[in-house]
Design an enzyme around this catalytic site. Structure first.
Site, PDB file in Angstrom:
ATOM      1  NE  ARG A   1      44.770  51.289  37.843  1.00 33.16           N
ATOM      2  CZ  ARG A   1      45.846  51.355  38.618  1.00 33.16           C
ATOM      3  NH1 ARG A   1      46.617  52.406  38.572  1.00 33.16           N
ATOM      4  NH2 ARG A   1      46.162  50.359  39.424  1.00 33.16           N
TER       5      ARG A   1
ATOM      6  CD  GLU B   1      55.535  39.288  46.028  1.00 35.22           C
ATOM      7  OE1 GLU B   1      55.091  40.123  45.223  1.00 35.22           O
ATOM      8  OE2 GLU B   1      56.426  38.467  45.762  1.00 35.22           O
TER       9      GLU B   1
HETATM   10  P1  AMP Z   1      45.027  42.592  44.532  1.00 36.50           P
HETATM   11  O1  AMP Z   1      44.592  43.158  45.847  1.00 36.50           O
HETATM   12  O2  AMP Z   1      46.288  41.804  44.623  1.00 36.50           O
HETATM   13  O3  AMP Z   1      43.913  41.831  43.850  1.00 36.50           O
HETATM   14  O4  AMP Z   1      45.414  43.820  43.614  1.00 36.50           O
HETATM   15  C1  AMP Z   1      44.433  44.561  42.975  1.00 36.50           C
HETATM   16  C2  AMP Z   1      44.756  46.027  42.957  1.00 36.50           C
HETATM   17  O5  AMP Z   1      46.121  46.286  42.644  1.00 36.50           O
HETATM   18  C3  AMP Z   1      43.926  46.721  41.904  1.00 36.50           C
HETATM   19  O6  AMP Z   1      43.402  47.921  42.470  1.00 36.50           O
HETATM   20  C4  AMP Z   1      44.870  46.997  40.766  1.00 36.50           C
HETATM   21  O7  AMP Z   1      44.701  48.308  40.283  1.00 36.50           O
HETATM   22  C5  AMP Z   1      46.274  46.814  41.329  1.00 36.50           C
HETATM   23  N1  AMP Z   1      47.082  45.830  40.562  1.00 36.50           N
HETATM   24  C6  AMP Z   1      47.613  44.681  41.059  1.00 36.50           C
HETATM   25  N2  AMP Z   1      48.325  44.025  40.117  1.00 36.50           N
HETATM   26  C7  AMP Z   1      48.238  44.764  38.994  1.00 36.50           C
HETATM   27  C8  AMP Z   1      48.734  44.612  37.641  1.00 36.50           C
HETATM   28  N3  AMP Z   1      49.489  43.554  37.274  1.00 36.50           N
HETATM   29  N4  AMP Z   1      48.435  45.560  36.734  1.00 36.50           N
HETATM   30  C9  AMP Z   1      47.663  46.636  37.086  1.00 36.50           C
HETATM   31  N5  AMP Z   1      47.169  46.846  38.321  1.00 36.50           N
HETATM   32  C10 AMP Z   1      47.439  45.925  39.270  1.00 36.50           C
END
Ligand code: AMP
Length: 180
Positions: free
Chosen positions: A63, A100
């Site tokens: 995205r 996770e």
């Molecule tokens: P992180 O690595 O945990 O910071 O996760 C970020 C990535 O996961 C991004 O590319 C987001 O598109 C996706 N993502 C994680 N949690 C969500 C959420 N609650 N809503 C939408 N996209 C999420």
């Protein structure tokens, strides 16, 4: 909160318990159906970086690509891709990071950036920060420096943006959503 932030926030759709129970998925796809919201988001980032000395935007699968390509066009900057493992042809390096449950891996092409480049790492959302941190590691392994990490949305309760900042990379987000 500015009018623009309020408006864009109202356009983003929250899908509870997707893709798994307990997750509030912040769906940005309605932004792309709403030209006013897309313009507000794009303009906010373009204005922030119009006078910056960044040399490249490194955008994260998938995205992130949709907004960063607009930014790259208007800022007249090269756009390089950070993709999920196995998507990029040619010589690549990859970085694993913990989820996770299990792990994930992101990848860049070896010639994407190099020494002397000052890179903006861009994604749609920061949750735990793992994806952006892995992307920053790749950029640094290629010899470039990370000027800033940016995203539309921060989920501050997951403390990912704090983790990124603690690693020495400034973070810029347009809005925050409370909760997971
Ligand atoms: P992180 O690595 O945990 O910071 O996760 C970020 C990535 O996961 C991004 O590319 C987001 O598109 C996706 N993502 C994680 N949690 C969500 C959420 N609650 N809503 C939408 N996209 C999420």
């Amino acid at each position: 909160m500015s009018y623009d932030e309020c408006y864009v926030k109202s356009v983003i759709r929250t899908i509870p318990d997707w893709p798994e129970p307990g997750v509030q998925f912040r769906d940005i796809t309605p932004i792309f159906k709403d030209p006013k919201a897309l313009r507000m988001v794009s303009d906010a980032f373009i204005q922030r970086y119009i006078d910056s000395d960044i040399t490249h935007i490194a955008s994260i699968d998938a995205r992130g690509f949709l907004i960063s390509s607009i930014m790259a066009y208007h800022l007249n900057l090269p756009l390089v891709l950070v993709r999920k493992k196995g998507k990029l042809p040619g010589e690549t390096i990859h970085q694993e990071y913990a989820l996770e449950y299990g792990s994930a891996s992101v990848e860049m092409q070896l010639d994407a950036v190099g020494p002397g480049d000052r890179v903006l790492v861009f994604d749609d959302l920061i949750a735990t920060g793992g994806t952006i941190l892995a992307a920053c590691t790749l950029v640094k392994k290629l010899g470039a420096s990370v000027s800033e990490a940016a995203a539309l949305i921060d989920l501050p309760d997951l403390q990912g943006s704090t983790l990124i900042q603690d690693s020495g990379v400034p973070v810029h987000t347009l809005m925050a959503f409370e909760g997971l």
